[in-house]
Motif scaffolding. Sequence first.
Motif, PDB file in Angstrom:
ATOM      1  N   LEU A  75      40.635  -7.277   2.118  1.00 49.97           N
ATOM      2  CA  LEU A  75      41.188  -7.305   0.421  1.00 49.97           C
ATOM      3  C   LEU A  75      42.537  -6.755  -0.170  1.00 49.97           C
ATOM      4  O   LEU A  75      42.271  -5.269   0.828  1.00 49.97           O
ATOM      5  CB  LEU A  75      39.953  -6.797  -0.375  1.00 49.97           C
ATOM      6  CG  LEU A  75      38.917  -7.946  -0.345  1.00 49.97           C
ATOM      7  CD1 LEU A  75      37.019  -7.561  -0.425  1.00 49.97           C
ATOM      8  CD2 LEU A  75      38.899  -9.415  -0.110  1.00 49.97           C
ATOM      9  N   TYR A 132      43.632  -4.691  -3.487  1.00 50.23           N
ATOM     10  CA  TYR A 132      43.273  -3.675  -4.267  1.00 50.23           C
ATOM     11  C   TYR A 132      44.213  -2.992  -5.225  1.00 50.23           C
ATOM     12  O   TYR A 132      44.753  -2.311  -5.014  1.00 50.23           O
ATOM     13  CB  TYR A 132      41.951  -3.435  -4.594  1.00 50.23           C
ATOM     14  CG  TYR A 132      40.550  -3.685  -4.424  1.00 50.23           C
ATOM     15  CD1 TYR A 132      40.084  -4.307  -3.366  1.00 50.23           C
ATOM     16  CD2 TYR A 132      40.001  -4.547  -5.354  1.00 50.23           C
ATOM     17  CE1 TYR A 132      38.909  -5.025  -3.160  1.00 50.23           C
ATOM     18  CE2 TYR A 132      38.761  -5.423  -5.425  1.00 50.23           C
ATOM     19  CZ  TYR A 132      37.976  -5.370  -4.572  1.00 50.23           C
ATOM     20  OH  TYR A 132      37.396  -6.550  -4.143  1.00 50.23           O
ATOM     21  N   GLN A 163      44.552  -0.265  -8.407  1.00 50.01           N
ATOM     22  CA  GLN A 163      43.901   0.358  -9.539  1.00 50.01           C
ATOM     23  C   GLN A 163      44.606   1.075 -10.608  1.00 50.01           C
ATOM     24  O   GLN A 163      45.797   1.577 -10.177  1.00 50.01           O
ATOM     25  CB  GLN A 163      43.430   1.474  -8.844  1.00 50.01           C
ATOM     26  CG  GLN A 163      42.508   2.303  -9.387  1.00 50.01           C
ATOM     27  CD  GLN A 163      41.260   3.496  -8.972  1.00 50.01           C
ATOM     28  OE1 GLN A 163      41.527   3.477  -8.332  1.00 50.01           O
ATOM     29  NE2 GLN A 163      40.310   3.528 -10.381  1.00 50.01           N
ATOM     30  N   GLY A 181      43.080   5.183 -14.838  1.00 48.24           N
ATOM     31  CA  GLY A 181      41.419   4.477 -16.088  1.00 48.24           C
ATOM     32  C   GLY A 181      41.019   3.861 -15.551  1.00 48.24           C
ATOM     33  O   GLY A 181      39.987   3.658 -16.795  1.00 48.24           O
ATOM     34  N   GLU A 182      41.147   2.802 -15.012  1.00 46.36           N
ATOM     35  CA  GLU A 182      40.633   1.254 -14.789  1.00 46.36           C
ATOM     36  C   GLU A 182      39.808   1.731 -13.399  1.00 46.36           C
ATOM     37  O   GLU A 182      40.404   2.357 -12.715  1.00 46.36           O
ATOM     38  CB  GLU A 182      41.949   0.779 -14.993  1.00 46.36           C
ATOM     39  CG  GLU A 182      42.551   0.961 -16.599  1.00 46.36           C
ATOM     40  CD  GLU A 182      41.644   0.598 -17.604  1.00 46.36           C
ATOM     41  OE1 GLU A 182      41.411   0.764 -18.547  1.00 46.36           O
ATOM     42  OE2 GLU A 182      40.586  -0.404 -17.595  1.00 46.36           O
ATOM     43  N   GLY A 183      39.070   0.340 -13.434  1.00 47.32           N
ATOM     44  CA  GLY A 183      38.196   0.133 -11.572  1.00 47.32           C
ATOM     45  C   GLY A 183      39.053  -0.791 -11.241  1.00 47.32           C
ATOM     46  O   GLY A 183      40.465  -1.459 -11.458  1.00 47.32           O
ATOM     47  N   PRO A 184      39.403  -0.463  -9.372  1.00 43.54           N
ATOM     48  CA  PRO A 184      39.940  -1.745  -9.281  1.00 43.54           C
ATOM     49  C   PRO A 184      40.601  -2.788  -9.323  1.00 43.54           C
ATOM     50  O   PRO A 184      39.272  -3.754  -9.396  1.00 43.54           O
ATOM     51  CB  PRO A 184      39.750  -1.305  -7.337  1.00 43.54           C
ATOM     52  CG  PRO A 184      39.057  -0.283  -7.629  1.00 43.54           C
ATOM     53  CD  PRO A 184      38.714   0.033  -8.831  1.00 43.54           C
ATOM     54  N   LEU A 193      41.357  -6.777  -7.954  1.00 47.50           N
ATOM     55  CA  LEU A 193      41.588  -8.049  -6.642  1.00 47.50           C
ATOM     56  C   LEU A 193      42.863  -8.749  -7.029  1.00 47.50           C
ATOM     57  O   LEU A 193      43.080  -9.077  -7.230  1.00 47.50           O
ATOM     58  CB  LEU A 193      40.486  -8.566  -6.206  1.00 47.50           C
ATOM     59  CG  LEU A 193      40.494  -9.213  -5.453  1.00 47.50           C
ATOM     60  CD1 LEU A 193      40.203  -8.807  -3.746  1.00 47.50           C
ATOM     61  CD2 LEU A 193      39.078 -10.579  -5.054  1.00 47.50           C
ATOM     62  N   PHE A 248      45.198  -0.408  -2.437  1.00 46.97           N
ATOM     63  CA  PHE A 248      44.061   0.453  -1.377  1.00 46.97           C
ATOM     64  C   PHE A 248      43.882  -1.462  -0.683  1.00 46.97           C
ATOM     65  O   PHE A 248      43.840  -2.379  -1.165  1.00 46.97           O
ATOM     66  CB  PHE A 248      42.180  -0.075  -2.387  1.00 46.97           C
ATOM     67  CG  PHE A 248      42.335   1.944  -3.267  1.00 46.97           C
ATOM     68  CD1 PHE A 248      42.379   1.652  -4.541  1.00 46.97           C
ATOM     69  CD2 PHE A 248      42.387   2.681  -2.839  1.00 46.97           C
ATOM     70  CE1 PHE A 248      42.670   2.704  -4.850  1.00 46.97           C
ATOM     71  CE2 PHE A 248      42.220   4.104  -3.058  1.00 46.97           C
ATOM     72  CZ  PHE A 248      42.425   4.340  -4.855  1.00 46.97           C
ATOM     73  N   PHE A 293      37.183   1.739   2.477  1.00 44.14           N
ATOM     74  CA  PHE A 293      38.486   1.326   1.344  1.00 44.14           C
ATOM     75  C   PHE A 293      39.262   2.083   2.781  1.00 44.14           C
ATOM     76  O   PHE A 293      39.140   2.968   3.072  1.00 44.14           O
ATOM     77  CB  PHE A 293      38.075   1.761  -0.070  1.00 44.14           C
ATOM     78  CG  PHE A 293      37.325   1.093  -0.425  1.00 44.14           C
ATOM     79  CD1 PHE A 293      36.552   0.211  -1.059  1.00 44.14           C
ATOM     80  CD2 PHE A 293      38.386  -0.203  -1.813  1.00 44.14           C
ATOM     81  CE1 PHE A 293      35.892  -0.212  -1.467  1.00 44.14           C
ATOM     82  CE2 PHE A 293      37.941  -0.476  -2.324  1.00 44.14           C
ATOM     83  CZ  PHE A 293      36.815  -0.859  -2.495  1.00 44.14           C
ATOM     84  N   GLN A 321      42.681   4.243   1.931  1.00 43.53           N
ATOM     85  CA  GLN A 321      43.435   5.893   1.307  1.00 43.53           C
ATOM     86  C   GLN A 321      43.503   5.569  -0.154  1.00 43.53           C
ATOM     87  O   GLN A 321      44.165   6.003  -1.513  1.00 43.53           O
ATOM     88  CB  GLN A 321      44.063   7.203   1.455  1.00 43.53           C
ATOM     89  CG  GLN A 321      42.325   7.545   2.899  1.00 43.53           C
ATOM     90  CD  GLN A 321      43.149   7.073   3.904  1.00 43.53           C
ATOM     91  OE1 GLN A 321      43.572   6.001   4.521  1.00 43.53           O
ATOM     92  NE2 GLN A 321      43.446   7.702   5.118  1.00 43.53           N
TER      93      GLN A 321
END
Lengths: 116, 111
Positions: B33, B35, B37, B40-43, B45, B88, B101, B103
């Motif tokens: 997968l 992602y 980011q 200030g936000e989440g990853p 998809l 990521f 995940f 780095q």
Amino acid sequence: NAGVTQTPKFRILKIGQSMTLQCAQDMNHNYMYWYRQDPGMGLKLIYYSVGAGITDKGEVPNGYNVSRSTTEDFPLRLELAAPSQTSVYFCASSNGGGAVRTDTQYFGPGTRLTVL
Amino acid sequence: GQQLNQSPQSMFIQEGEDVSMNCTSSSIFNTWLWYKQDPGEGPVLLIALYKAGELTSNGRLTAQFGITRKDSFLNISASIPSDVGIYFCAGSSSNTGKLIFGQGTTLQVKP
């Protein structure tokens, strides 16, 4: 659908204090996860759950506890906060069971925690 | 344990340039997968890959699942300023849906 929601967005704790990070999802996902993200690093899995009443340790579980009493909610508990727990915490969820793919995870916006 | 190596660690490019980043694993994965980011936000998809050799596109993004099942790459064509963020890779080899995940690759785009 709100997706995955997390509260609070920010929190400052003193060493030794406790708190619960809340996570909820409205996608009827069976699987839920808690990660921490330290600066310049990827995400490390703390705990995960494959369904209500079932939880298991991830890569970095020490200092944390979880419970999963409902499909929707997956709170993360810090009992004795330590400076090493300063991090950004992300909750995620995914489908699970049968032929449904379990690995495509959807993330919440995160909780930024500082322990002083 | 399983490890993912993602490279490069960071990139600073000119708007309009193409970008390529990759991940390699010490073990075989069933799923890759990618992602993104934002600060200030989440990853979020971008692309999911489920089969060795699979090549999948999402707009200007293209990702491939390596034949050996130990690597994946992500290409971004004609970069624009809103491509800025951390990318990521993540891999899964179990039925529990647990992800490992990388780095992250920090991308900066100069207008």
